[in-house]
Design a protein around this motif. Structure first.
Motif, short mmCIF file in Angstrom:
data_model
loop_
_atom_site.label_atom_id
_atom_site.label_comp_id
_atom_site.label_asym_id
_atom_site.label_seq_id
_atom_site.Cartn_x
_atom_site.Cartn_y
_atom_site.Cartn_z
N GLN A 181 3.55 -3.76 4.29
CA GLN A 181 4.17 -3.64 5.61
C GLN A 181 4.65 -2.13 5.73
O GLN A 181 4.95 -1.75 4.68
N GLU A 182 4.76 -1.69 6.99
CA GLU A 182 5.11 -0.25 7.12
C GLU A 182 6.64 -0.37 6.85
O GLU A 182 7.35 -0.97 7.31
N PRO A 216 0.35 -10.17 -1.82
CA PRO A 216 1.17 -9.14 -2.66
C PRO A 216 2.54 -9.07 -2.49
O PRO A 216 3.55 -8.51 -3.28
N LYS A 217 3.19 -9.56 -1.54
CA LYS A 217 4.76 -9.70 -1.38
C LYS A 217 5.25 -10.65 -2.60
O LYS A 217 6.43 -10.26 -2.88
N TRP A 268 16.12 -7.06 -3.67
CA TRP A 268 15.68 -6.57 -2.21
C TRP A 268 15.42 -5.19 -1.99
O TRP A 268 14.39 -5.05 -1.67
N TYR A 269 16.14 -4.62 -2.80
CA TYR A 269 15.89 -2.91 -2.85
C TYR A 269 14.62 -2.77 -3.52
O TYR A 269 13.96 -1.78 -3.02
N ASN A 325 7.11 -2.04 -1.93
CA ASN A 325 6.45 -2.11 -0.46
C ASN A 325 5.94 -0.80 -0.22
O ASN A 325 5.03 -0.35 0.35
N MET A 326 7.07 0.25 -0.35
CA MET A 326 6.75 1.68 -0.06
C MET A 326 5.72 2.14 -0.74
O MET A 326 4.92 2.95 -0.05
N LEU A 327 5.93 1.84 -2.13
CA LEU A 327 4.81 2.18 -3.25
C LEU A 327 3.37 1.94 -2.62
O LEU A 327 2.48 2.69 -2.60
#
Lengths: 247, 308
Positions: A11-12, A85-86, A225-226, A232-234
């Motif tokens: 996700q963006e 993947p989540k 969560w962080y 997700n960012m990676l």
């Protein structure tokens, strides 16, 4: 194949959600309150002295690790089932946060043992099983970093994360299998050989309950969560890199 | 539909987490089921109420005595027995006799009738005994962690003189008689040669089964009480009417045997533990922040490449 590819899209990244901001604030306040309970409100143990206060972080840190490693099992099972993947992000977040909390549990225990048991370390069944657990999850992170193929890495990590939880259960139940442990317990009677036990007075229980809530639940959930957002960012950056390379 | 699915999934995660929390608690409870009889008997022992001084020492509270303690000094008084027991802390170089006299509000002008050092399982104690007419004083002191801890027993009954010496156990048999006779000699009451055959017995007190030896010294009754505790024999010598002695013996030795101890000074380990917690969380958070920052940089670079 198309379905697998679609699920591989991260996700963006978004701005930090309000709920996470609130949770972060609650976590910071919770840590402060837990420390006040541990260092100020709870009385000094007259036998063990001030070092006994480590217990209010030591034990809840294991519970926090337990919750985080439990999240890894859940993430692993769900990933193997859904291939989304989540769930893998949840699993890796659980391992990283759980590893930090398990390390805190292990090292603070060793520091407590020095004045109480007169040794930094002894090959007690519970201490040994805890060390095995920490090393098992350290190996998870090293092995995960060593697999280049994303899908293989996620599958391997999922299976490993599920199996690794056996070491957590080993730490918990070793006192039933081996009665020669000197490690005291607080919930229930300590083993016959336990050294360094103390009474669960109202002050101890109060500080422990707050500690369990904060270190055992709020801190790991917030950190995970962080960590999920980071993973997700990676994934998102990798996806963008692949798009540029394939263009 | 999809949104609803994720809603259920979220609750599934939360519910699973809470269920997981039950497991560690269950594991601990299971351990309790496997506990031994020794654990149970230990659990059933009555809890001893302790006085804890701001000076870092602890003594059991004598429930049948009047507690006149303040936050620094433990002082228990029994007017019926005409006795007081005080426990205090002072500087390492302070004179224990002066400390005891100050805490008891008395003047001790005489030289000790007996003084020596005894190695016990709890460290080396210096003991001093004073005879101030009707007042008889036993003072024990030891240094630990830069402080001198003093336990003093004072008895002012004109009908009896009571002393509570500690004796290094240098004999092999179980008898407490050698310790009693050594104490009588050390306190200058009589030499070993002067002692007649004693009447032996035992008395069961909360602190243990004490052996007794009663001597008739030219019409004066001298009663000795002895209890072995490892390398040390705890002795009480009463010259005169011994009716109140068992209570005094038990009270004094309850303080001494029953649990005087100094709370260990180990706050530096607490600081070390907290430092470890801070360092581990700092490493984790800084690591996550740096990875996030690097990812953002990479993303900006990729976006620049894409726009070019």
């Amino acid at each position: 194949m198309a379905q697998a590819k679609a699920k591989d899209i991260a996700q963006e990244p978004t701005a930090t959600p309000s709920l996470l901001r609130i949770l972060t604030l609650v976590t910071v306040l919770g840590v402060v309150v837990a420390l006040v309970f541990a260092l100020v409100i709870a009385g000094t143990d007259i036998e063990q002295g001030e070092v006994q206060r480590i217990f209010y972080v030591h034990m809840p840190a294991f519970f926090g690790a337990f919750v985080a490693f439990g999240a890894t099992v859940l993430g692993g099972v769900m990933y193997l089932w859904k291939r989304d993947p989540k769930w893998d992000r949840l699993a890796v977040a659980g391992v990283e946060v759980g590893f930090a909390l398990a390390l805190i549990n292990l090292i603070t225990g060793s520091i407590w043992a020095r004045p109480i048991w007169n040794t930094w370390w002894t090959w007690d069944p519970r201490l040994t099983s805890e060390a095995i657990m920490v090393l098992t999850y350290a190996a998870y992170m090293m092995l995960r970093a060593g697999i280049d193929n994303v899908d293989t890495r996620r599958r391997f990590a999922s299976v490993y994360g599920i199996l690794a939880f056996a070491t957590v259960l080993l730490v918990l139940f070793i006192i039933r299998v081996r009665d020669d442990t000197i490690h005291p317990t607080v919930v229930g009677n300590s083993p016959q050989n336990a050294q360094g036990s103390f009474a669960a007075t109202s002050g101890v229980v109060g500080a422990l309950m707050v500690g369990l809530l904060v270190w055992g639940l709020i801190v790991p959930v917030t950190l995970m969560w962080y960590r999920i957002r980071l993973e997700n960012m990676l994934d998102w950056v990798n996806r963008k890199k692949m798009e540029v390379l394939s263009a | 539909m999809n949104k609803r699915y994720f809603g259920w999934a979220r609750w599934l995660v939360i519910g699973s987490m809470l269920l997981l929390l039950v497991l560690p608690l269950g594991a601990q409870d299971d351990a309790a089921e496997g506990s031994t009889d020794a654990d149970m008997s230990e659990e059933e022992e009555p809890e001893i109420p302790f006085y804890s001084s701001s000076e870092g020492f602890n003594v059991p509270i004598l429930s049948t005595w009047v507690d006149e303690s303040d936050n620094m000094t433990a002082l228990f008084t029994n007017t019926d027995l005409q006795a007081r027991i005080v426990t205090a802390a002072a500087g390492e170089g302070d004179d224990p006799t002066a400390v005891a006299a100050d805490k008891l509000g008395i003047t001790i002008g005489s030289e000790p009738i007996f003084t020596n050092r005894v190695n016990t399982a709890d460290g080396t104690w210096e003991q001093r005994y004073y005879d101030e007419g009707d007042t008889h004083i036993s003072i024990l002191s030891k240094t630990q962690e830069g402080r001198r801890y003093v336990i003093a027993f004072i008895e002012s009954n004109p009908d009896v003189a009571v002393y509570m010496p500690l004796i290094d156990r240098t004999w092999d048999d179980e008898s407490a008689l050698p310790g009693i006779e050594q104490s009588i000699e050390s306190l200058g009451i009589a030499t070993a040669d002067e002692l007649p055959e004693p009447t032996l017995g035992t008395v069961s007190l909360p602190t243990g089964e004490w052996q007794t030896a009663t001597y008739d010294l030219d019409g004066t009754t001298v009663t000795g009480y002895g209890l072995n505790f490892g390398v040390t024999d705890y002795v009480a010598i009463a010259v005169g009417d011994n009716a109140s002695v068992p209570d005094l013996v038990d009270a004094y030795n309850y303080t001494l045997l029953g649990g005087f101890f100094v709370t260990t000074s180990n706050v530096e380990y607490l600081y070390l533990g907290l430092a470890v917690v801070v360092i581990i969380f700092a490493v984790l958070l800084i690591s996550m922040w740096m990875r996030w920052r690097n990812a953002r940089r990479d993303l900006r670079t990729v976006e620049q490449l894409t726009s070019n």
